[in-house]
Design a protein around this motif. Structure first.
Motif, PDB file in Angstrom:
ATOM      1  N   LYS A  76       0.835  -1.201   0.000  1.00 52.75           N
ATOM      2  CA  LYS A  76       0.000   0.000   0.000  1.00 52.75           C
ATOM      3  C   LYS A  76       0.868   1.248   0.000  1.00 52.75           C
ATOM      4  N   VAL A  77       1.950   1.209   0.767  1.00 54.41           N
ATOM      5  CA  VAL A  77       2.885   2.331   0.796  1.00 54.41           C
ATOM      6  C   VAL A  77       3.465   2.562  -0.601  1.00 54.41           C
ATOM      7  N   LYS A  78       3.905   1.485  -1.247  1.00 53.06           N
ATOM      8  CA  LYS A  78       4.477   1.612  -2.589  1.00 53.06           C
ATOM      9  C   LYS A  78       3.456   2.169  -3.572  1.00 53.06           C
ATOM     10  N   SER A  79       2.221   1.700  -3.458  1.00 52.04           N
ATOM     11  CA  SER A  79       1.163   2.179  -4.342  1.00 52.04           C
ATOM     12  C   SER A  79       0.921   3.674  -4.158  1.00 52.04           C
ATOM     13  N   GLU A  80       0.911   4.103  -2.890  1.00 51.49           N
ATOM     14  CA  GLU A  80       0.712   5.526  -2.595  1.00 51.49           C
ATOM     15  C   GLU A  80       1.873   6.360  -3.140  1.00 51.49           C
ATOM     16  N   LEU A  81       3.091   5.844  -3.010  1.00 51.87           N
ATOM     17  CA  LEU A  81       4.252   6.566  -3.528  1.00 51.87           C
ATOM     18  C   LEU A  81       4.197   6.674  -5.048  1.00 51.87           C
ATOM     19  N   ASP A  82       3.747   5.608  -5.696  1.00 48.07           N
ATOM     20  CA  ASP A  82       3.642   5.615  -7.160  1.00 48.07           C
ATOM     21  C   ASP A  82       2.648   6.666  -7.650  1.00 48.07           C
ATOM     22  N   LYS A  83       1.648   6.936  -6.820  1.00 48.63           N
ATOM     23  CA  LYS A  83       0.608   7.900  -7.200  1.00 48.63           C
ATOM     24  C   LYS A  83       1.010   9.344  -6.886  1.00 48.63           C
ATOM     25  N   THR A  84       2.059   9.503  -6.097  1.00 50.13           N
ATOM     26  CA  THR A  84       2.465  10.835  -5.653  1.00 50.13           C
ATOM     27  C   THR A  84       3.171  11.589  -6.772  1.00 50.13           C
ATOM     28  N   GLU A  85       2.819  12.826  -6.924  1.00 43.87           N
ATOM     29  CA  GLU A  85       3.420  13.664  -7.953  1.00 43.87           C
ATOM     30  C   GLU A  85       4.927  13.810  -7.726  1.00 43.87           C
ATOM     31  N   ARG A  86       5.669  13.716  -8.803  1.00 45.51           N
ATOM     32  CA  ARG A  86       7.125  13.807  -8.737  1.00 45.51           C
ATOM     33  C   ARG A  86       7.640  14.990  -9.547  1.00 45.51           C
ATOM     34  N   THR A  87       8.762  15.510  -9.085  1.00 48.36           N
ATOM     35  CA  THR A  87       9.511  16.463  -9.894  1.00 48.36           C
ATOM     36  C   THR A  87      10.607  15.666 -10.589  1.00 48.36           C
ATOM     37  N   LYS A  88      11.480  16.328 -11.307  1.00 53.04           N
ATOM     38  CA  LYS A  88      12.586  15.608 -11.952  1.00 53.04           C
ATOM     39  C   LYS A  88      13.564  15.030 -10.941  1.00 53.04           C
ATOM     40  N   PHE A  89      13.463  15.494  -9.677  1.00 51.63           N
ATOM     41  CA  PHE A  89      14.328  14.988  -8.604  1.00 51.63           C
ATOM     42  C   PHE A  89      13.632  13.923  -7.761  1.00 51.63           C
ATOM     43  N   GLY A  90      12.393  13.595  -8.091  1.00 43.99           N
ATOM     44  CA  GLY A  90      11.652  12.614  -7.315  1.00 43.99           C
ATOM     45  C   GLY A  90      10.564  13.275  -6.481  1.00 43.99           C
ATOM     46  N   ILE A  91      10.081  12.558  -5.465  1.00 46.69           N
ATOM     47  CA  ILE A  91       9.051  13.092  -4.586  1.00 46.69           C
ATOM     48  C   ILE A  91       9.677  14.124  -3.659  1.00 46.69           C
ATOM     49  N   SER A  92       9.026  15.251  -3.496  1.00 44.68           N
ATOM     50  CA  SER A  92       9.579  16.319  -2.665  1.00 44.68           C
ATOM     51  C   SER A  92       9.595  15.897  -1.194  1.00 44.68           C
ATOM     52  N   ILE A  93      10.535  16.463  -0.448  1.00 44.53           N
ATOM     53  CA  ILE A  93      10.663  16.161   0.976  1.00 44.53           C
ATOM     54  C   ILE A  93       9.383  16.517   1.743  1.00 44.53           C
ATOM     55  N   PRO A  94       8.773  17.680   1.511  1.00 42.07           N
ATOM     56  CA  PRO A  94       7.523  17.984   2.237  1.00 42.07           C
ATOM     57  C   PRO A  94       6.436  16.945   2.007  1.00 42.07           C
ATOM     58  N   PHE A 129      13.433  -1.555   1.338  1.00 39.13           N
ATOM     59  CA  PHE A 129      14.442  -0.541   1.018  1.00 39.13           C
ATOM     60  C   PHE A 129      14.864  -0.592  -0.448  1.00 39.13           C
ATOM     61  N   SER A 130      13.931  -0.923  -1.311  1.00 36.57           N
ATOM     62  CA  SER A 130      14.248  -1.110  -2.722  1.00 36.57           C
ATOM     63  C   SER A 130      14.435   0.199  -3.477  1.00 36.57           C
ATOM     64  N   THR A 131      14.015   1.309  -2.882  1.00 34.75           N
ATOM     65  CA  THR A 131      14.218   2.611  -3.519  1.00 34.75           C
ATOM     66  C   THR A 131      14.718   3.614  -2.486  1.00 34.75           C
ATOM     67  N   PHE A 132      15.314   4.677  -2.993  1.00 29.49           N
ATOM     68  CA  PHE A 132      15.771   5.753  -2.116  1.00 29.49           C
ATOM     69  C   PHE A 132      14.596   6.339  -1.335  1.00 29.49           C
ATOM     70  N   GLU A 133      13.449   6.491  -1.974  1.00 26.48           N
ATOM     71  CA  GLU A 133      12.290   7.088  -1.322  1.00 26.48           C
ATOM     72  C   GLU A 133      11.770   6.229  -0.179  1.00 26.48           C
ATOM     73  N   LEU A 134      11.850   4.901  -0.318  1.00 22.41           N
ATOM     74  CA  LEU A 134      11.431   4.023   0.778  1.00 22.41           C
ATOM     75  C   LEU A 134      12.371   4.145   1.970  1.00 22.41           C
ATOM     76  N   LYS A 135      13.652   4.335   1.708  1.00 20.58           N
ATOM     77  CA  LYS A 135      14.609   4.537   2.802  1.00 20.58           C
ATOM     78  C   LYS A 135      14.346   5.868   3.503  1.00 20.58           C
ATOM     79  N   LEU A 136      14.131   6.901   2.700  1.00 20.81           N
ATOM     80  CA  LEU A 136      13.890   8.218   3.279  1.00 20.81           C
ATOM     81  C   LEU A 136      12.584   8.231   4.059  1.00 20.81           C
ATOM     82  N   LEU A 137      11.570   7.578   3.534  1.00 19.32           N
ATOM     83  CA  LEU A 137      10.288   7.477   4.234  1.00 19.32           C
ATOM     84  C   LEU A 137      10.466   6.745   5.557  1.00 19.32           C
TER      85      LEU A 137
END
Length: 216
Positions: free
Chosen positions: A5-23, A46-54
């Motif tokens: 569910k977390v991965k699905s939510e991340l996939d739906k999140t708007e991204r910039t060219k740098f990825g999902i914003s910190i806010p 931990f398969s992506t940088f965003e999952l680690k940061l989350l």
């Protein structure tokens, strides 16, 4: 919250060219922290940088007892191999301020570590939570002994001393001029550079440090 569910939510999140914003990641982390955060942190791959940061942000926002959260913190440490994740984990772990003595003792388990990011976790945690009158002398002593063989561990120590210079200029200057200063030439000079780049440090100190660089 379940990992899929977390991965699905991340996939739906708007991204910039740098990825999902910190806010946006922080906002989502607050949701995960309130929705059975253990389900996520115990199964994160931990398969992506965003999952680690989350993961780092969730541990900061989760409400639980200290022992549980610090155990999750420690289990996450081997997966930290990026300065952004490293610093987000340390700075977000606010329960450290509620139990400063206990967390400090935990950090001291890693003060002699030769692993690049374990050393940086110690330095960034110290600069994030322990630059106060009660701990400052001990913080300087610990930073003086930390491993600086690797780039990010070196930069963590330099950043910490530059931050100390902003809050405790007399103590920091005394240390940098002392024979007890064990910083290698590279870390010492990087510390001076970061001091001169800091907006927290007075112009007089910046001028003084311009003449302190080590050449040998």
């Amino acid at each position: 919250m379940e990992l899929e569910k977390v991965k699905s939510e991340l996939d739906k999140t708007e991204r910039t060219k740098f990825g999902i914003s910190i806010p946006k990641l922080r906002k989502f982390a607050k949701r995960v922290a309130k929705d059975n955060y253990k389900e996520f942190v115990e199964n994160n791959d931990f398969s992506t940088f965003e999952l680690k940061l989350l993961h780092a942000f969730v541990l900061g926002y989760a409400e639980d007892d200290f022992e549980t959260l610090v155990n999750y913190f420690e289990k996450f440490m081997p997966y930290v191999n990026d300065w952004g994740v490293n610093d987000s984990l340390c700075q977000s772990f606010k329960i450290a301020r509620k139990y400063p003595d206990t967390f400090f003792k935990f950090l001291m388990k890693y003060k002699n570590s030769k692993r690049e990011f374990e050393s940086r976790i110690v330095s960034v945690s110290l600069l994030s939570h322990y630059l106060n009158d009660e701990y400052i002398d001990e913080v300087i002593n610990v930073l003086n002994e930390l491993n600086t063989d690797d780039y990010y561990s070196k930069m963590g120590v330099a950043w910490a001393f530059a931050t100390i210079m902003g809050k405790y200029p007399e103590k920091c200057m005394e240390y940098l001029k002392s024979k007890n200063c064990k910083l290698d030439k590279s870390t010492y000079n990087k510390t001076l550079q970061k001091i001169r780049e800091s907006y927290r440090v007075s112009s007089n100190i910046k001028k003084a440090t311009a003449k302190m660089a080590k050449t040998i």
